[in-house]
Motif scaffolding. Structure first.
Motif, PDB file in Angstrom:
ATOM      1  N   ARG A  71       0.822  -1.203   0.000  1.00 18.13           N
ATOM      2  CA  ARG A  71       0.000   0.000   0.000  1.00 18.13           C
ATOM      3  C   ARG A  71       0.862   1.263   0.000  1.00 18.13           C
ATOM      4  NH1 ARG A  71      -5.348   0.842   1.765  1.00 18.13           N
ATOM      5  NH2 ARG A  71      -5.383  -1.318   2.505  1.00 18.13           N
ATOM      6  N   ASP A  72       1.942   1.266   0.748  1.00 22.04           N
ATOM      7  CA  ASP A  72       2.781   2.451   0.804  1.00 22.04           C
ATOM      8  C   ASP A  72       3.418   2.747  -0.552  1.00 22.04           C
ATOM      9  OD1 ASP A  72       2.193   2.797   3.481  1.00 22.04           O
ATOM     10  OD2 ASP A  72       3.912   1.590   4.143  1.00 22.04           O
ATOM     11  N   PHE A  75       0.736   4.238  -2.821  1.00 21.74           N
ATOM     12  CA  PHE A  75       0.495   5.636  -2.500  1.00 21.74           C
ATOM     13  C   PHE A  75       1.646   6.522  -2.980  1.00 21.74           C
ATOM     14  CE2 PHE A  75      -2.744   5.071   1.172  1.00 21.74           C
ATOM     15  CZ  PHE A  75      -3.760   5.001   0.220  1.00 21.74           C
ATOM     16  N   LEU A  78       1.117   7.000  -6.657  1.00 22.77           N
ATOM     17  CA  LEU A  78       0.054   7.963  -6.927  1.00 22.77           C
ATOM     18  C   LEU A  78       0.486   9.387  -6.603  1.00 22.77           C
ATOM     19  CD1 LEU A  78      -3.047   6.004  -5.556  1.00 22.77           C
ATOM     20  CD2 LEU A  78      -2.294   6.246  -7.928  1.00 22.77           C
ATOM     21  N   SER A  79       1.283   9.543  -5.560  1.00 19.31           N
ATOM     22  CA  SER A  79       1.793  10.865  -5.229  1.00 19.31           C
ATOM     23  C   SER A  79       2.712  11.391  -6.332  1.00 19.31           C
ATOM     24  CB  SER A  79       2.534  10.822  -3.896  1.00 19.31           C
ATOM     25  OG  SER A  79       3.057  12.089  -3.574  1.00 19.31           O
ATOM     26  N   MET A 130      -9.126   7.480  -6.308  1.00 21.11           N
ATOM     27  CA  MET A 130      -8.283   8.483  -5.666  1.00 21.11           C
ATOM     28  C   MET A 130      -9.065   9.655  -5.076  1.00 21.11           C
ATOM     29  SD  MET A 130      -5.365   8.575  -8.644  1.00 21.11           S
ATOM     30  CE  MET A 130      -4.510   9.985  -7.989  1.00 21.11           C
ATOM     31  N   ARG A 133      -9.969   9.662  -1.260  1.00 15.87           N
ATOM     32  CA  ARG A 133      -8.926   9.414  -0.269  1.00 15.87           C
ATOM     33  C   ARG A 133      -8.893  10.545   0.755  1.00 15.87           C
ATOM     34  NH1 ARG A 133      -7.526   4.123  -0.393  1.00 15.87           N
ATOM     35  NH2 ARG A 133      -7.025   3.451  -2.516  1.00 15.87           N
ATOM     36  N   THR A 135      -6.824  12.713   3.527  1.00 15.30           N
ATOM     37  CA  THR A 135      -5.463  13.121   3.860  1.00 15.30           C
ATOM     38  C   THR A 135      -5.341  13.297   5.370  1.00 15.30           C
ATOM     39  OG1 THR A 135      -5.960  15.483   3.645  1.00 15.30           O
ATOM     40  CG2 THR A 135      -5.309  14.311   1.644  1.00 15.30           C
ATOM     41  N   TYR A 144      -4.819   5.123   6.915  1.00 13.72           N
ATOM     42  CA  TYR A 144      -3.867   5.171   5.810  1.00 13.72           C
ATOM     43  C   TYR A 144      -4.011   6.517   5.102  1.00 13.72           C
ATOM     44  CZ  TYR A 144      -3.609   0.149   6.579  1.00 13.72           C
ATOM     45  OH  TYR A 144      -3.453  -1.088   7.142  1.00 13.72           O
ATOM     46  N   SER A 146      -3.634   9.697   2.799  1.00 13.12           N
ATOM     47  CA  SER A 146      -3.188   9.846   1.420  1.00 13.12           C
ATOM     48  C   SER A 146      -2.367  11.122   1.290  1.00 13.12           C
ATOM     49  CB  SER A 146      -4.402   9.894   0.493  1.00 13.12           C
ATOM     50  OG  SER A 146      -4.004  10.214  -0.823  1.00 13.12           O
ATOM     51  N   VAL A 150      -3.141  13.789  -4.015  1.00 10.21           N
ATOM     52  CA  VAL A 150      -3.743  12.620  -4.649  1.00 10.21           C
ATOM     53  C   VAL A 150      -5.249  12.781  -4.849  1.00 10.21           C
ATOM     54  CG1 VAL A 150      -4.275  10.170  -4.297  1.00 10.21           C
ATOM     55  CG2 VAL A 150      -1.938  11.000  -4.034  1.00 10.21           C
ATOM     56  N   PRO A 151      -6.038  13.201  -3.834  1.00 15.65           N
ATOM     57  CA  PRO A 151      -7.479  13.371  -4.087  1.00 15.65           C
ATOM     58  C   PRO A 151      -7.783  14.403  -5.169  1.00 15.65           C
ATOM     59  CG  PRO A 151      -7.015  13.344  -1.732  1.00 15.65           C
ATOM     60  CD  PRO A 151      -5.699  13.456  -2.425  1.00 15.65           C
TER      61      PRO A 151
END
Length: 560
Positions: A71-72, A75, A78-79, A130, A133, A135, A144, A146, A150-151
């Motif tokens: 998952r990390d 992310f 995606l970042s 996304m 998500r 933050t 978790y 985000s 990302v959103p």
């Protein structure tokens, strides 16, 4: 598929090379589009594996995930994707032009290009995953959190993905769909989704050979059993997954040095051929001149881009997972209108596309053999010229049906078909119609291939038609049986005014208590909206007609 497309496919198969379907380009192509080639893991569509993107064909940016289950790492991918994409998507926010005192529109809009239709759908899916998500700033307790950007990227990708479903939109283009709109190959539509195979047909010269080149692009493998031309994504080749990628990911899980870089290089080798094919496709499309009416559709894209910018600045929440009934109906109505508008504009811009409509009886080219002036019988007589036409086409017309032609000014001039025997005696007119015409010529009938049209507009407001608004005898004119600017459907109610069957509130005045689990409605009752029991003896019902739209009573056949 239209008959002309099938004919072009058969010609492509016989000639061994792609055949043109158009003479102009019917989609807007930005001067600096951003090409995005995504990859996703097999069996888990939402797990990104990598992406190659950028606006410079010589310097692409490669982003990869060495372990998509982490998952990390996802992310972090995606970042990085947000940091690479958002500057492009936000590059046109500030440059605007004033169109009204209270409205402005962005002068341009960023464009995204993906290899195929599944790639465009992956963009939409990625945006959906996304935009909701949380933050750490929004919710410190989220397990978790985000990254902050990302959103925001999810909301932009959702907008672009939804806009790609609008006919004629060019914000997010699937390259295979754009190419197959302008050229026909000798293979199936499914095979056309392979960008390498599609380009093989387009590269073929006068000597042909497109079929063999496309087959090689789809199936040719090297000595290690890997495809020489990787698929266009977002899915990868199973042989690559099993024999190459899976062992590399296992080495990364084992913590071997250099394993992450190895995964990075392997995915880059899969993406780079598709990246080069995308820019080759852009060069092919640039060789076609842009259609005259493409700019008006691109203006609609700019308005949608501006509207989304305004929603973000106003702090509105993300797009919902599911549209309510009214919003869904409005989207459907807009897409139906835009589909009709796209078909009309493509035909008006392109003689090859117009030939399809002529073959279907939706348009015809005719020579004006005679004309005479008539006037309406209203309070203010207006010119209503009648034209005698000779054509070799077979339009699907009927007396009273509408026809349209393009005036020199670009506007559409309406006309209506007349029966061969209509309006031939001097001074006759349709009873009860103020705007009906009274023909003033001698008797006659239309023979084979002959038609009569009465012009009903586009001639100005004077008693005599404006110069150039009436075709001269001997002119060859293209008439269409479809509107040049199709209108939308009826207006829709607001969500609070819709019935409960379409997402609105129940029409009863007072809410009724929920029945207990397993409770059946009593005699004469029925199960109302939200599971409320209503009917004879139900409390809270003030108007017996208030529940006239409730569903039918529950019967024994409704239960197992």
């Amino acid at each position: 598929m239209p008959l002309m497309h099938n004919l072009a496919r058969m010609e492509a198969m016989a000639a061994g090379r792609a055949q043109p379907l158009t003479t102009v380009r019917h989609r807007h192509l930005s001067q600096h589009p951003l090409v995005l080639v995504p990859l996703t893991t097999a069996g888990e569509v939402g797990a990104p594996l990598g992406a190659m993107l950028g606006t410079d064909r010589d310097r692409p940016l490669l982003l990869t995930v060495p372990q998509p289950k982490d998952r990390d790492l996802r992310f972090a991918f995606l970042s990085d994707l947000a940091e690479a994409l958002l500057p492009h998507l936000e590059s046109a926010l500030e440059e605007t032009e004033q169109v009204r005192e209270d409205a402005e529109v962005c002068t341009d809009a960023p464009q995204l290009l993906v290899p195929n239709a599944p790639g465009a759908e992956f963009v939409r899916l990625l945006g959906r995953s996304m935009r909701f998500r949380r933050t750490a700033e929004e919710d410190p307790q989220t397990p978790y959190p985000s990254p902050a950007r990302v959103p925001l990227l999810g909301r932009w990708l959702t907008h672009y993905g939804e806009r790609a479903r609008v006919p004629g939109s060019s914000l997010l283009l699937s390259m295979t769909e754009v190419l197959t709109r302008h050229w026909a190959t000798g293979q199936s539509s499914l095979e056309d989704q392979h960008l390498g195979a599609l380009l093989a047909w387009l590269r073929a010269g006068p000597e042909g050979g497109g079929e063999a080149a496309a087959l090689e692009a789809e199936t040719a493998r090297d000595e290690h059993g890997q495809l020489r031309t990787p698929p266009s994504g977002p899915s990868t080749d199973p042989a690559f997954d099993n024999r190459v990628l899976a062992p590399a990911v296992e080495r990364y899980d084992a913590g071997l040095p250099g394993s992450a870089e190895q995964v990075h290089q392997l995915l880059g080798g899969q993406l780079r051929p598709v990246w080069d094919a995308m820019w080759e496709s852009v060069d092919l499309l640039r060789r076609l001149p842009e259609g005259e009416r493409v700019a008006s559709r691109w203006e609609s894209d700019r308005w949608s881009y501006t509207a989304h910018r305004d929603r973000l600045r106003a702090g509105e929440p993300p797009q919902p997972r599911r549209d309510d009934a009214v919003t869904a109906a409005r989207k459907l109505s807009v897409r139906e209108r835009d589909q009709a508008r796209l078909r009309a504009q493509e035909a008006l811009d392109d003689p090859l596309v117009m030939a399809e409509r002529r073959l279907a009886g939706e348009a015809f080219v005719a020579e004006v053999t005679d004309s005479w002036m008539t006037y309406s019988q209203g309070r203010r007589p207006m010119p209503r010229p009648v034209l005698a036409l000779s054509t070799e086409d077979v339009p699907q017309w009927a007396p009273g049906a509408r026809a349209y032609r393009v005036l020199p000014s670009g506007a559409a001039q309406p006309a209506e078909f007349l029966a061969p025997e209509d309006g031939l005696a001097e001074g006759t007119a349709a009873a009860g119609e103020d705007d009906s015409a009274a023909e003033s010529t001698a008797e006659g009938t239309a023979g084979p291939g002959e038609l009569r049209l009465r012009l009903t507009g586009g001639m100005g407001r004077a008693k005599e038609p404006a110069p150039g608004s009436v075709p001269e005898v001997g002119d060859r004119v293209c008439w269409t049986l479809f509107e040049h600017a199709p209108r939308g459907g009826p207006s829709l109610p607001e969500p609070e005014d819709t019935p409960w069957t379409h997402g609105g509130p129940p029409q009863s005045g007072t809410p009724l208590p929920e029945p207990r689990t397993g409770e059946r409605s009593g005699a004469g009752g029925s199960l109302g909206a939200g599971g409320h029991t209503v009917g004879a003896g139900s409390p809270g019902v003030t108007d017996p007609l208030a529940h006239s739209t409730l569903p039918d009573p529950v019967t024994a056949e409704d239960l197992l």
